[in-house]
Design an enzyme around this catalytic site. Sequence first.
Site, PDB file in Angstrom:
ATOM      1  N   ASP A  31     -11.967   7.310   4.158  1.00 34.06           N
ATOM      2  CA  ASP A  31     -10.730   7.059   4.910  1.00 34.06           C
ATOM      3  C   ASP A  31     -10.358   5.581   4.903  1.00 34.06           C
ATOM      4  O   ASP A  31      -9.340   5.199   5.462  1.00 34.06           O
ATOM      5  CB  ASP A  31     -10.889   7.567   6.346  1.00 34.06           C
ATOM      6  CG  ASP A  31      -9.555   7.695   7.064  1.00 34.06           C
ATOM      7  OD1 ASP A  31      -8.524   7.784   6.374  1.00 34.06           O
ATOM      8  OD2 ASP A  31      -9.549   7.709   8.310  1.00 34.06           O
ATOM      9  N   ASP A  87       1.703   6.204   5.880  1.00 30.47           N
ATOM     10  CA  ASP A  87       0.673   5.356   5.281  1.00 30.47           C
ATOM     11  C   ASP A  87       1.146   4.701   3.991  1.00 30.47           C
ATOM     12  O   ASP A  87       0.413   3.926   3.395  1.00 30.47           O
ATOM     13  CB  ASP A  87      -0.608   6.163   5.039  1.00 30.47           C
ATOM     14  CG  ASP A  87      -1.852   5.316   5.237  1.00 30.47           C
ATOM     15  OD1 ASP A  87      -1.769   4.289   5.934  1.00 30.47           O
ATOM     16  OD2 ASP A  87      -2.914   5.664   4.682  1.00 30.47           O
ATOM     17  N   GLU A  98      -9.347   3.890   2.316  1.00 28.53           N
ATOM     18  CA  GLU A  98      -8.883   3.955   0.927  1.00 28.53           C
ATOM     19  C   GLU A  98      -7.828   2.913   0.595  1.00 28.53           C
ATOM     20  O   GLU A  98      -7.675   2.508  -0.564  1.00 28.53           O
ATOM     21  CB  GLU A  98      -8.334   5.355   0.618  1.00 28.53           C
ATOM     22  CG  GLU A  98      -6.902   5.630   1.035  1.00 28.53           C
ATOM     23  CD  GLU A  98      -6.635   5.508   2.528  1.00 28.53           C
ATOM     24  OE1 GLU A  98      -5.522   5.104   2.895  1.00 28.53           O
ATOM     25  OE2 GLU A  98      -7.539   5.808   3.328  1.00 28.53           O
ATOM     26  N   ARG A 118      -7.547  -0.265   1.250  1.00 25.39           N
ATOM     27  CA  ARG A 118      -8.078  -1.526   0.735  1.00 25.39           C
ATOM     28  C   ARG A 118      -8.561  -1.388  -0.710  1.00 25.39           C
ATOM     29  O   ARG A 118      -8.574  -2.359  -1.462  1.00 25.39           O
ATOM     30  CB  ARG A 118      -9.206  -2.022   1.643  1.00 25.39           C
ATOM     31  CG  ARG A 118     -10.440  -1.151   1.671  1.00 25.39           C
ATOM     32  CD  ARG A 118     -11.297  -1.390   2.896  1.00 25.39           C
ATOM     33  NE  ARG A 118     -10.645  -0.923   4.109  1.00 25.39           N
ATOM     34  CZ  ARG A 118     -11.148  -1.073   5.342  1.00 25.39           C
ATOM     35  NH1 ARG A 118     -12.313  -1.685   5.499  1.00 25.39           N
ATOM     36  NH2 ARG A 118     -10.507  -0.623   6.386  1.00 25.39           N
ATOM     37  N   ASP A 130      -2.298  10.373   3.865  1.00 27.84           N
ATOM     38  CA  ASP A 130      -3.722  10.069   3.986  1.00 27.84           C
ATOM     39  C   ASP A 130      -4.412  11.122   4.844  1.00 27.84           C
ATOM     40  O   ASP A 130      -4.316  11.108   6.062  1.00 27.84           O
ATOM     41  CB  ASP A 130      -3.923   8.687   4.593  1.00 27.84           C
ATOM     42  CG  ASP A 130      -5.395   8.319   4.692  1.00 27.84           C
ATOM     43  OD1 ASP A 130      -6.219   8.965   4.016  1.00 27.84           O
ATOM     44  OD2 ASP A 130      -5.716   7.380   5.439  1.00 27.84           O
ATOM     45  N   LYS A 172      -9.681  13.190   8.463  1.00 33.96           N
ATOM     46  CA  LYS A 172      -9.142  12.822   9.765  1.00 33.96           C
ATOM     47  C   LYS A 172      -9.013  14.051  10.651  1.00 33.96           C
ATOM     48  O   LYS A 172      -8.913  15.180  10.159  1.00 33.96           O
ATOM     49  CB  LYS A 172      -7.744  12.200   9.607  1.00 33.96           C
ATOM     50  CG  LYS A 172      -7.686  10.851   8.924  1.00 33.96           C
ATOM     51  CD  LYS A 172      -6.237  10.382   8.846  1.00 33.96           C
ATOM     52  CE  LYS A 172      -6.109   9.052   8.115  1.00 33.96           C
ATOM     53  NZ  LYS A 172      -6.628   7.935   8.908  1.00 33.96           N
ATOM     54  N   LYS A 207       0.851  -1.204   0.000  1.00 35.66           N
ATOM     55  CA  LYS A 207       0.000   0.000   0.000  1.00 35.66           C
ATOM     56  C   LYS A 207       0.880   1.245   0.000  1.00 35.66           C
ATOM     57  O   LYS A 207       1.640   1.490   0.930  1.00 35.66           O
ATOM     58  CB  LYS A 207      -0.902  -0.007   1.236  1.00 35.66           C
ATOM     59  CG  LYS A 207      -1.715   1.270   1.432  1.00 35.66           C
ATOM     60  CD  LYS A 207      -2.444   1.245   2.774  1.00 35.66           C
ATOM     61  CE  LYS A 207      -3.062   2.588   3.109  1.00 35.66           C
ATOM     62  NZ  LYS A 207      -3.673   2.610   4.462  1.00 35.66           N
TER      63      LYS A 207
END
Length: 463
Positions: free
Chosen positions: A305, A246, A307, A309, A228, A235, A223
């Site tokens: 949030d 991230d 995202e 996956r 993020d 967030k 990933k």
Amino acid sequence: MRLELLQDYDETAHARARPIYEISDKGLDGRDDLPAPLRALARANGFSGEAGVVLAHEEGVLLGVGDGSDPFILAAAAEKLPEGDYRLAPTPASDLAWRAGFAWLLGSYRFDRYRKQKPAAARLIAPRGLDVAAVRREVGAVGYIRDLVNTPAADMTPSALEAEARALAKAHGAKIETIIGEALLERNFPLIHAVGRAAAEAPRLVDLVWGREDAPRITLIGKGVCFDSGGLDLKSASNMLLMKKDMGGAAHALGLARMIMESGLDVRLRVLIPAVENAVSGSAYRPGDILNSRKGLTVEIGNTDAEGRLVLADALALAGEEEDPPALLVTLATLTGAARVALGPELAPYYANDEALAAELMEAGRAVADPLWRMPLWPGYDSMLASTVADVSNVGNGSFAGSITAALFLKRFAPAGVPWAHFDIYAWRPKAAPGRPVGGEAQAVRALLRVIADRTGGNAEGA
């Protein structure tokens, strides 16, 4: 990371180096090998072998190892000792020598990219028989992962992450292709495009391939969310502070690939990295949107949030399209806060669809002191991802089992019949320990290297 701080065995240098004596919390009883000045030093300082305490003298060094439970305690000496040459006394057995060399170099790690002054450091003369080059390979990869994760998002954008992958490919003669921006839609990667389209830098999919074509196929997917914000489901400020990490899954995939290539394992390696920034703008994808995926499943967006996956889903679908499927498929991602609630920051949770693979991973983690813990792909929770308007939702319909439902979401896109392991890592240490400073951290990659080597007939040593 200054890998030269672990030097190959040299008889003359070894003889001249100051000895380091490891002392347990049982004290000095029975340690007849200690010079008298060190015994006096211990008495004068009330030294009792407490873990991480270092006392230095011209005659040698006392290092407290406590109850011996920390395999990397020697890193405390590397962190604290002044510049000079040191050796272990007495010479350890081969397995302990490996861990000592590994720990010493861990203790030499500094994230100093933004510092003008580089501090002096101590050097360990390796004991006879230690494969210093192998230790350097593994620790070098750990430092590489840490550096990537520690780099601020302004300097670790999707294009910068791509550049890191290209540099790695060039160094090892690997092939690399990148699909960028609108080309993602043309090539049918709609989820990767949707997540990254709001950012100033275009989203992209990096595809690196190395090794002979008919070797066992290993595919790593990392990933690469370079920052993020949470997207439109923004967030909080406190939850955004660490979001430079991230892309930790991508860093781990590249670091593991580096170890595989440097070790010369006979595999056909493929590394897929969806590199995006989950940003906010007028073109951002929205809660309630229904997105197509490469696999053909439609996805309702319950939360922007969630995202990571999404981008992994398109990459997983691609991995399953090869005529000759991989012998092992691994996803690495800083995917859920729920994983931290379950296991904390230091224990890396993993999911596996294959019992033999799951057992091998757990054993490898123990063998190389790279702690892992298996989590369940519990089918009873699959219904939590149900959507009334699409094939699947990207989030569960409640507050429970967040890491499990994320893994179950990915399972829908993973190719059937392929051994697959998913790691929901943290990639960060919030609390320092010897050789493990606060900041980016490598998790599970050394255990994975051991499993991949064992499955493909290679040879990978480990701490």
